[in-house]
Design a protein around this motif. Sequence first.
Motif, PDB file in Angstrom:
ATOM      1  N   LEU A 365      11.372  -7.560  -4.151  1.00 12.29           N
ATOM      2  CA  LEU A 365      12.099  -8.812  -4.365  1.00 12.29           C
ATOM      3  C   LEU A 365      12.313  -9.554  -3.058  1.00 12.29           C
ATOM      4  N   SER A 366      12.445  -8.824  -1.973  1.00 13.79           N
ATOM      5  CA  SER A 366      12.503  -9.445  -0.655  1.00 13.79           C
ATOM      6  C   SER A 366      11.208  -9.146   0.088  1.00 13.79           C
ATOM      7  N   LYS A 367      10.914  -9.944   1.079  1.00 15.72           N
ATOM      8  CA  LYS A 367       9.716  -9.776   1.914  1.00 15.72           C
ATOM      9  C   LYS A 367       8.424  -9.918   1.119  1.00 15.72           C
ATOM     10  N   SER A 368       8.451 -10.645   0.001  1.00 13.94           N
ATOM     11  CA  SER A 368       7.268 -10.802  -0.838  1.00 13.94           C
ATOM     12  C   SER A 368       6.231 -11.668  -0.125  1.00 13.94           C
ATOM     13  N   GLY A 369       4.988 -11.182  -0.084  1.00  6.89           N
ATOM     14  CA  GLY A 369       3.943 -11.928   0.601  1.00  6.89           C
ATOM     15  C   GLY A 369       2.599 -11.263   0.457  1.00  6.89           C
ATOM     16  N   VAL A 370       1.572 -11.844   1.111  1.00 13.72           N
ATOM     17  CA  VAL A 370       0.200 -11.356   1.038  1.00 13.72           C
ATOM     18  C   VAL A 370      -0.318 -11.096   2.449  1.00 13.72           C
ATOM     19  N   TYR A 371      -0.998  -9.953   2.619  1.00 15.12           N
ATOM     20  CA  TYR A 371      -1.591  -9.566   3.898  1.00 15.12           C
ATOM     21  C   TYR A 371      -3.068  -9.267   3.693  1.00 15.12           C
ATOM     22  N   ARG A 372      -3.838  -9.370   4.780  1.00 22.50           N
ATOM     23  CA  ARG A 372      -5.290  -9.168   4.719  1.00 22.50           C
ATOM     24  C   ARG A 372      -5.729  -8.206   5.818  1.00 22.50           C
ATOM     25  N   THR A 373      -6.675  -7.334   5.477  1.00 21.53           N
ATOM     26  CA  THR A 373      -7.285  -6.457   6.464  1.00 21.53           C
ATOM     27  C   THR A 373      -8.791  -6.640   6.445  1.00 21.53           C
ATOM     28  N   THR A 374      -9.412  -6.527   7.600  1.00 24.93           N
ATOM     29  CA  THR A 374     -10.875  -6.556   7.685  1.00 24.93           C
ATOM     30  C   THR A 374     -11.402  -5.294   8.364  1.00 24.93           C
ATOM     31  N   ASP A 375     -10.534  -4.313   8.594  1.00 21.31           N
ATOM     32  CA  ASP A 375     -10.954  -3.058   9.211  1.00 21.31           C
ATOM     33  C   ASP A 375     -10.492  -1.851   8.400  1.00 21.31           C
ATOM     34  N   GLY A 376     -10.490  -2.013   7.094  1.00 18.00           N
ATOM     35  CA  GLY A 376     -10.177  -0.897   6.217  1.00 18.00           C
ATOM     36  C   GLY A 376      -8.729  -0.454   6.252  1.00 18.00           C
ATOM     37  N   GLY A 377      -7.821  -1.336   6.634  1.00 21.13           N
ATOM     38  CA  GLY A 377      -6.405  -1.025   6.598  1.00 21.13           C
ATOM     39  C   GLY A 377      -5.815  -0.594   7.927  1.00 21.13           C
ATOM     40  N   LYS A 378      -6.597  -0.594   9.004  1.00 14.16           N
ATOM     41  CA  LYS A 378      -6.036  -0.252  10.317  1.00 14.16           C
ATOM     42  C   LYS A 378      -5.044  -1.311  10.780  1.00 14.16           C
ATOM     43  N   THR A 379      -5.385  -2.566  10.546  1.00  6.95           N
ATOM     44  CA  THR A 379      -4.495  -3.673  10.906  1.00  6.95           C
ATOM     45  C   THR A 379      -4.413  -4.637   9.734  1.00  6.95           C
ATOM     46  N   TRP A 380      -3.245  -5.300   9.612  1.00  6.85           N
ATOM     47  CA  TRP A 380      -2.998  -6.242   8.534  1.00  6.85           C
ATOM     48  C   TRP A 380      -2.435  -7.532   9.121  1.00  6.85           C
ATOM     49  N   LEU A 381      -2.954  -8.670   8.658  1.00  7.34           N
ATOM     50  CA  LEU A 381      -2.477  -9.975   9.090  1.00  7.34           C
ATOM     51  C   LEU A 381      -1.861 -10.700   7.906  1.00  7.34           C
ATOM     52  N   LYS A 382      -0.687 -11.280   8.127  1.00  6.60           N
ATOM     53  CA  LYS A 382      -0.004 -12.004   7.059  1.00  6.60           C
ATOM     54  C   LYS A 382      -0.759 -13.280   6.717  1.00  6.60           C
ATOM     55  N   ARG A 383      -0.887 -13.532   5.414  1.00  6.55           N
ATOM     56  CA  ARG A 383      -1.551 -14.737   4.932  1.00  6.55           C
ATOM     57  C   ARG A 383      -0.634 -15.626   4.091  1.00  6.55           C
ATOM     58  N   PHE A 384       0.465 -15.085   3.617  1.00  7.73           N
ATOM     59  CA  PHE A 384       1.377 -15.874   2.777  1.00  7.73           C
ATOM     60  C   PHE A 384       2.698 -15.132   2.702  1.00  7.73           C
ATOM     61  N   SER A 385       3.811 -15.855   2.729  1.00  5.91           N
ATOM     62  CA  SER A 385       5.115 -15.209   2.556  1.00  5.91           C
ATOM     63  C   SER A 385       6.062 -16.147   1.826  1.00  5.91           C
ATOM     64  N   LEU A 386       6.872 -15.552   0.958  1.00  3.27           N
ATOM     65  CA  LEU A 386       7.882 -16.302   0.221  1.00  3.27           C
ATOM     66  C   LEU A 386       9.221 -16.214   0.952  1.00  3.27           C
ATOM     67  N   PRO A 387      10.042 -17.241   0.842  1.00  9.77           N
ATOM     68  CA  PRO A 387      11.346 -17.194   1.506  1.00  9.77           C
ATOM     69  C   PRO A 387      12.181 -16.016   1.016  1.00  9.77           C
ATOM     70  N   GLU A 388      12.992 -15.470   1.890  1.00  8.82           N
ATOM     71  CA  GLU A 388      13.883 -14.373   1.512  1.00  8.82           C
ATOM     72  C   GLU A 388      14.916 -14.883   0.511  1.00  8.82           C
ATOM     73  N   PRO A 389      15.294 -14.049  -0.482  1.00  9.59           N
ATOM     74  CA  PRO A 389      16.346 -14.458  -1.425  1.00  9.59           C
ATOM     75  C   PRO A 389      17.655 -14.751  -0.691  1.00  9.59           C
ATOM     76  N   ARG A 390      18.357 -15.761  -1.171  1.00 10.34           N
ATOM     77  CA  ARG A 390      19.622 -16.125  -0.534  1.00 10.34           C
ATOM     78  C   ARG A 390      20.766 -15.286  -1.076  1.00 10.34           C
TER      79      ARG A 390
END
Length: 390
Positions: A365-390
């Motif tokens: 419910l918090s920290k909802s977003g999308v991440y991408r890896t191009t090395d099989g999961g060694k590193t992840w880069l954020k591609r989208f994030s939703l605002p934290e619930p108030r």
Amino acid sequence: MKRGKRLAMLAMAVLLGTSLLMPARYNASAQAAAPEPEASAACRTDDHGLDLQTMTDTDAPHIQAIQFLGATTGRAAGNGFMIGTSDGGCHWQAIYNTGKLSFSQMEFLTNSVGYVLAKTSATKQNTLLKTTNGGSGYTWVPTGQYGFERIDFLNEQVGYGFTRAFTFKTANGGRTWTKVTTPPNSRYVHFITEDKGWVITVLAAGGYEVKRTTDGGRHWTDSLKVKAAVNYGGAIYGTDSSDIWVMLYGDSGMSQTSYSLFHTTDAGAHWKQVISHPTAGGGPAPGAVAPAGTLNGPAGRPTDMAVIGRNAAFLVAGSGALDTLQFGRSLDDRTWSNLPIAVPGYEAKLSFISPSTGYLAVTSLSKSGVYRTTDGGKTWLKRFSLPEPR
């Protein structure tokens, strides 16, 4: 068709907006021409300016499902919305944003045609819907009295719907459904083809038995028997009928779940226990006890797994007691590695399109977003994030 049922279907069609067209920026030709993202600096990491609608005014928008059809083409969906990208997540746009559907699973077969499971209110069971315009509009697919917990479509006509106890099959795009014969006490069924499938059953005395069919469920044969003090269920993953991964759960406690992971590459003739993960709160893992520290998996509770071809498997786990998700992988069937993921959250879904490229959606419910890896999961880069619930 009875008048009442016809009116209900018309009302559903109006509610879901079946006359809507797919956004012009999100179409099949655009996907094919989209370049592979190269630099993360060129990609946004916020909510991309989207004002996403939810089912009620008190809901915080959060992602609940993700599916990528290729390295650049993908969708994420949540409690009232569906968004899409044509450039690997660098840019996102709203596909469906009325707040009337809460999506739990997407099964897109092409960029235009797909099936989804969604609720029209928090108190109702899942509804099966079909889209032919990329997800902006839907038609209702009747499933009788049953609300499916999970779906799996082999193509536009042949698909399966699953409840906790039963498996149903359609051969005509959902117009009619027939019950598939499964063994008593079945808990999870996975069909690779119309003939070849696998099932997890629970034993009355405790433990599990994994069985397979090669004739569409008319006959099932024993393949793997696993001792366990409890049998809460599990999951089956794989895209080849002879190459299958089976997750079996132990007990849970202290925000932890004990579990084991088994793998076969020869249609069940031989099995290898890849993970045996006991926990302090959940007790022993199903199966034989492994030497301490030898077969550990990601900590917490497994939330999703992705399998690509033979031998490549990825697993994400999380816990409300942990601040970051846990992640592991096997690329060769011989070794399992737990990798530092450094992505905040405690629940997530995976969508891998190759052993190197994959996407992770934080569904907390918090920290909802999308991440991408191009090395099989060694590193992840954020591609989208939703605002934290108030």
